[in-house]
Design an enzyme around this catalytic site. Structure first.
Site: not given
Ligand code: DGY
Length: 426
Positions: A28, A32, A34-35, A80, A105, A163, A353-354, A397
């Site tokens: 990434y 971003w 919220w990052d 990316y 976000q 996501d 991932y999520w 991550e």
């Protein structure tokens, strides 16, 4: 712990582009939303100037409408995808001054600014950023809650930040993707495909972006026509906390408070419409289908972060779910808390991932929520597990909850940042 903090600081330095701090070393390479806020929270402990720089970098992409985008490309293209031009946001009447994505976000930035102000009473910085934060929150309520429900809606799973969470399976399945823009995924170059979203989800993600591009990112047209409209529990929780922080910033500046107080009142009572008494948790609402999405996730328990549940409901969230070994509590000493999806559900995938792994931003959210409601012992366990994960598998991550092994992108900034915040706060 000194070594861990040093390693975390070293990673944030490594990921510093000079303009902003990247969310991860390779995967990434842009800003971003919220990052950046999570990174600024950590920096507020030891490098206030860099923390302010991160906030300013994020706000530099704010649209004239008030929207603060989810991805910003101030340094141009990279390997990316989506590339900066994919979004077609340049040259819009209310758009940004350099390429950005077209939606937002979770709004944690006011919370980050409040933390910076706790460390230094820099009134000129506050005067500079306060109107921009207020404009963003106003945009959220204007563009995403035009019906005044008290809850804002998201128009894409990427806005949620979570996501490919199973929470979005049903609203995504209801889409009928036509005229999907041509695209070539690049997210599997640095990360194993088994740990990334499946192809069908990506097609639907791209379909939605194409849909909004065709509407020229016009807020009213999007709200009226989008086939994906969800009141997301975590997004509204973070907004509610951010509004509490914004209110405190307004008070410091002697600015009018009624508008923010009104949001706080309306959002907190609207949360009752997301409470499912049978499941004993808060559920996202599919606004298009007018139903609650019955998915047992960690996000469903997150409102403790913003002080939303009554004591009795918080007790249900903790005892029925967080402490439940079938769902979120580790089964034994080799496992860790908290998976992002309950383990006893059919959609739990511990490395994808999520859809199951542990994310340290979620642990951080639960940590502060648990402390707020007096569950200190469990909060201490979350913090200890987060530290153990970083020590065992580095700042990555996300982590496999079964054994704490590394998943996703390497050199992940917010994992470093939020362990640092937990270690340096008390
Ligand atoms: C990604 O590329 O996976 C990001 O989460 C999009 O915001």
């Amino acid at each position: 712990m000194k070594q861990l903090i040093q390693d975390a600081k070293a990673l944030l330095k490594l990921n510093d582009t000079g303009v902003f701090i990247k969310p991860s070393t390779h995967q990434y390479p842009h800003i971003w939303n919220w990052d950046s806020a999570f990174i600024a929270i950590a920096l507020s402990h030891y490098d206030l100037e860099q923390a302010k720089k991160e906030v300013r970098a994020l706000l530099s992409g704010q649209w004239q409408s008030g929207l603060v985008p989810h991805i910003l490309y101030p340094t141009g293209a990279s390997d990316y995808f989506p590339t900066p031009d994919f979004w077609q946001t340049e040259a819009l009447p209310t758009g940004p001054s350099f390429p950005t994505s077209g939606f937002t976000q979770p709004p944690i930035l006011a919370t980050a600014v409040k933390k910076i102000l706790n460390h230094s009473a820099d009134e000129s910085f506050l005067k500079e950023v306060y109107p921009k934060l207020l404009a963003w929150h106003r945009w959220l309520y204007r563009a995403r809650d035009p019906e005044n429900t008290g809850l804002v809606s998201i128009i894409h799973p990427w806005e949620a930040g979570t996501d490919n969470s199973p929470r979005f399976d049903e609203p995504l399945a209801n889409l009928k993707p036509v005229n999907v823009p041509e695209f070539k995924r690049r997210d599997k170059k640095h990360v194993s495909p088994d740990e990334r979203p499946v192809e069908d989800h990506y097609v639907r993600f791209m379909y939605l972006i194409g849909f909004y591009r065709d509407l020229k990112w016009h807020d009213t047209a999007i709200y009226e026509q989008t086939p994906f409209l969800v009141q997301d529990v975590l997004f509204n929780t973070l907004l509610h906390q951010a509004n509490q922080d914004l209110l405190s910033l307004a008070q410091q500046l002697g600015e009018p408070c009624t508008e923010i107080e009104d949001w706080l009142e309306r959002t907190s009572s609207a949360f009752e419409t997301l409470w499912d008494d049978e499941m004993g948790m808060y559920l996202d609402k599919d606004v298009r289908q007018n139903n609650l999405l019955k998915i047992n996730s960690l996000q469903a328990l997150s409102p403790i972060f913003a002080g939303i549940p009554s004591k009795a409901n918080a007790e249900r969230l903790v005892t029925e779910h967080l402490l439940n070994k079938q769902e979120f509590a580790p089964a034994d000493d080799s496992a860790y808390c908290f998976p992002t999806i309950a383990k006893n559900t059919p959609y739990f995938e511990p490395r994808r991932y999520w859809r199951g792994p542990i994310w340290l931003n979620m642990n951080w959210i639960m940590y502060w929520g648990l402390k707020q409601y007096g569950y200190d012992e469990l909060a201490t366990k979350v913090k200890a597990d987060s530290i153990k994960l970083a020590q065992k598998s580095d700042f990555v991550e996300y982590y496999d909850p079964r054994d704490g092994s590394a998943c996703g992108a390497k050199g992940f900034s917010w994992s470093a940042a939020l362990v640092t915040d937990m270690l340096l706060t008390d």
